[in-house]
Design a protein around this motif. Sequence first.
Motif, PDB file in Angstrom:
ATOM      1  N   VAL A  99       0.871  -1.729   0.469  1.00 27.96           N
ATOM      2  CA  VAL A  99       0.103   0.313  -0.119  1.00 27.96           C
ATOM      3  C   VAL A  99       0.711   1.578  -0.029  1.00 27.96           C
ATOM      4  N   GLU A 100       0.417   2.665  -0.521  1.00 27.95           N
ATOM      5  CA  GLU A 100       1.334   3.158  -0.837  1.00 27.95           C
ATOM      6  C   GLU A 100       0.070   4.312  -1.069  1.00 27.95           C
ATOM      7  N   ALA A 101       0.465   5.415  -0.472  1.00 28.69           N
ATOM      8  CA  ALA A 101       0.444   7.067  -0.210  1.00 28.69           C
ATOM      9  C   ALA A 101       1.516   7.761  -0.766  1.00 28.69           C
ATOM     10  N   PRO A 102       1.207   8.157  -1.967  1.00 25.48           N
ATOM     11  CA  PRO A 102       2.214   8.494  -2.722  1.00 25.48           C
ATOM     12  C   PRO A 102       3.307  10.015  -2.330  1.00 25.48           C
ATOM     13  N   GLU A 103       4.383   9.935  -2.064  1.00 25.29           N
ATOM     14  CA  GLU A 103       5.458  10.788  -1.826  1.00 25.29           C
ATOM     15  C   GLU A 103       4.945  11.494  -0.055  1.00 25.29           C
ATOM     16  N   MET A 104       4.347  10.216   0.792  1.00 24.08           N
ATOM     17  CA  MET A 104       4.088  10.330   2.181  1.00 24.08           C
ATOM     18  C   MET A 104       4.329   9.301   2.657  1.00 24.08           C
ATOM     19  N   SER A 105       4.049   8.163   2.838  1.00 23.19           N
ATOM     20  CA  SER A 105       3.920   6.799   3.138  1.00 23.19           C
ATOM     21  C   SER A 105       3.679   5.441   2.790  1.00 23.19           C
ATOM     22  N   SER A 106       4.580   4.212   3.245  1.00 25.40           N
ATOM     23  CA  SER A 106       3.761   3.102   2.195  1.00 25.40           C
ATOM     24  C   SER A 106       3.715   1.862   3.652  1.00 25.40           C
ATOM     25  N   GLY A 107       2.996   0.722   3.237  1.00 19.98           N
ATOM     26  CA  GLY A 107       3.423  -0.843   4.025  1.00 19.98           C
ATOM     27  C   GLY A 107       3.009  -1.752   3.073  1.00 19.98           C
ATOM     28  N   VAL A 108       3.590  -2.339   3.899  1.00 20.19           N
ATOM     29  CA  VAL A 108       4.504  -3.795   3.287  1.00 20.19           C
ATOM     30  C   VAL A 108       3.444  -4.944   4.466  1.00 20.19           C
ATOM     31  N   CYS A 109       3.132  -6.048   3.994  1.00 20.01           N
ATOM     32  CA  CYS A 109       2.480  -6.740   5.328  1.00 20.01           C
ATOM     33  C   CYS A 109       1.983  -8.712   4.041  1.00 20.01           C
ATOM     34  N   VAL A 110       2.265  -9.315   5.037  1.00 24.74           N
ATOM     35  CA  VAL A 110       1.757 -10.250   4.691  1.00 24.74           C
ATOM     36  C   VAL A 110       0.118 -11.228   4.773  1.00 24.74           C
ATOM     37  N   GLY A 111      -0.415 -11.759   4.780  1.00 27.84           N
ATOM     38  CA  GLY A 111      -1.912 -12.204   5.291  1.00 27.84           C
ATOM     39  C   GLY A 111      -2.241 -13.945   5.153  1.00 27.84           C
ATOM     40  N   GLU A 112      -3.258 -14.089   5.584  1.00 25.25           N
ATOM     41  CA  GLU A 112      -3.609 -15.448   4.513  1.00 25.25           C
ATOM     42  C   GLU A 112      -4.162 -14.815   3.606  1.00 25.25           C
ATOM     43  N   ASP A 113      -4.875 -13.760   3.806  1.00 24.51           N
ATOM     44  CA  ASP A 113      -5.808 -13.573   2.532  1.00 24.51           C
ATOM     45  C   ASP A 113      -5.498 -11.835   1.697  1.00 24.51           C
ATOM     46  N   GLN A 125      -7.803  -9.061   1.494  1.00 20.30           N
ATOM     47  CA  GLN A 125      -8.035  -8.557   3.211  1.00 20.30           C
ATOM     48  C   GLN A 125      -7.747  -8.516   3.965  1.00 20.30           C
ATOM     49  N   GLU A 126      -6.925  -9.496   4.356  1.00 20.76           N
ATOM     50  CA  GLU A 126      -5.815  -8.952   5.689  1.00 20.76           C
ATOM     51  C   GLU A 126      -4.199  -8.758   5.573  1.00 20.76           C
ATOM     52  N   ALA A 127      -3.474  -8.802   4.319  1.00 21.55           N
ATOM     53  CA  ALA A 127      -3.018  -8.057   4.204  1.00 21.55           C
ATOM     54  C   ALA A 127      -2.581  -6.546   3.577  1.00 21.55           C
ATOM     55  N   PHE A 128      -3.689  -6.205   2.388  1.00 22.54           N
ATOM     56  CA  PHE A 128      -4.010  -4.818   2.272  1.00 22.54           C
ATOM     57  C   PHE A 128      -4.795  -3.988   4.157  1.00 22.54           C
ATOM     58  N   ALA A 129      -5.029  -4.250   4.636  1.00 17.60           N
ATOM     59  CA  ALA A 129      -5.713  -4.201   5.819  1.00 17.60           C
ATOM     60  C   ALA A 129      -4.469  -3.490   6.890  1.00 17.60           C
ATOM     61  N   CYS A 130      -3.457  -5.050   7.363  1.00 17.96           N
ATOM     62  CA  CYS A 130      -2.307  -4.679   7.867  1.00 17.96           C
ATOM     63  C   CYS A 130      -1.614  -2.853   6.692  1.00 17.96           C
ATOM     64  N   ALA A 131      -0.836  -4.005   6.015  1.00 19.10           N
ATOM     65  CA  ALA A 131      -0.951  -2.739   5.116  1.00 19.10           C
ATOM     66  C   ALA A 131      -1.069  -1.342   4.887  1.00 19.10           C
ATOM     67  N   LYS A 132      -1.702  -1.122   5.454  1.00 17.84           N
ATOM     68  CA  LYS A 132      -3.030   0.039   5.211  1.00 17.84           C
ATOM     69  C   LYS A 132      -2.512   0.931   6.767  1.00 17.84           C
ATOM     70  N   GLN A 133      -2.171  -0.222   7.553  1.00 19.98           N
ATOM     71  CA  GLN A 133      -2.519   0.489   8.750  1.00 19.98           C
ATOM     72  C   GLN A 133      -1.271   1.004   9.227  1.00 19.98           C
ATOM     73  N   GLN A 134      -0.230   0.157   8.144  1.00 14.58           N
ATOM     74  CA  GLN A 134       1.478   0.570   8.139  1.00 14.58           C
ATOM     75  C   GLN A 134       1.836   1.979   7.649  1.00 14.58           C
ATOM     76  N   CYS A 135       1.073   2.414   6.141  1.00 13.65           N
ATOM     77  CA  CYS A 135       0.374   3.520   5.693  1.00 13.65           C
ATOM     78  C   CYS A 135      -0.115   4.752   6.501  1.00 13.65           C
ATOM     79  N   ILE A 136      -0.747   4.342   6.847  1.00 14.97           N
ATOM     80  CA  ILE A 136      -1.072   5.128   7.646  1.00 14.97           C
ATOM     81  C   ILE A 136      -0.625   5.894   9.478  1.00 14.97           C
ATOM     82  N   THR A 137       0.538   4.836   9.591  1.00 22.59           N
ATOM     83  CA  THR A 137       0.701   4.902  11.049  1.00 22.59           C
ATOM     84  C   THR A 137       2.055   5.461  10.755  1.00 22.59           C
TER      85      THR A 137
END
Length: 144
Positions: free
Chosen positions: A32-46, A48-60
């Motif tokens: 997940v990436e917020a251009p010019e701001m932040s990003s996130g990378v996560c693994v998950g069983e599916d 939805q789970e992986a994107f939710a985690c990566a999005k939270q990293q991006c926001i954090t």
Amino acid sequence: MIIRVPALTVGIALAFATANAQDGTLQGIAYVEAPEMSSGVCVGEDAQEAFACAKQQCITGGGTDEDCLEIAYCYPARTSIDIFVQHQEGIHWHEFMCGLDSKETALALAKAACDKTLRPYLIECTPVMFYDANGNAEEIPFEN
């Protein structure tokens, strides 16, 4: 008979992949990436789970909920590479390639993505991070 053999092979492969996913040995990876701001990378069983985690990293990391965009997902995760790219006009972003069989393959793809004869408008293009199948990051030493 020719048609049934490939179908049987695909069925066996899917059953094997499903069994491995259920016991936790295979995961997908999301970027997940917020251009010019932040990003996130996560693994998950599916996805939805992986994107939710990566999005939270991006926001954090400083991105907003609206700006943290789902960019890539691969299942199984395997090897991934993150490439920093900057356009001659100054904007920059990351390109994420995942599901690769090795670091060597990832670097070969990065080399092609950074080829100035193919993309003459780039002033910088550098592979910066590997991720393994478990989402563990490894910095790529800068080579000039």
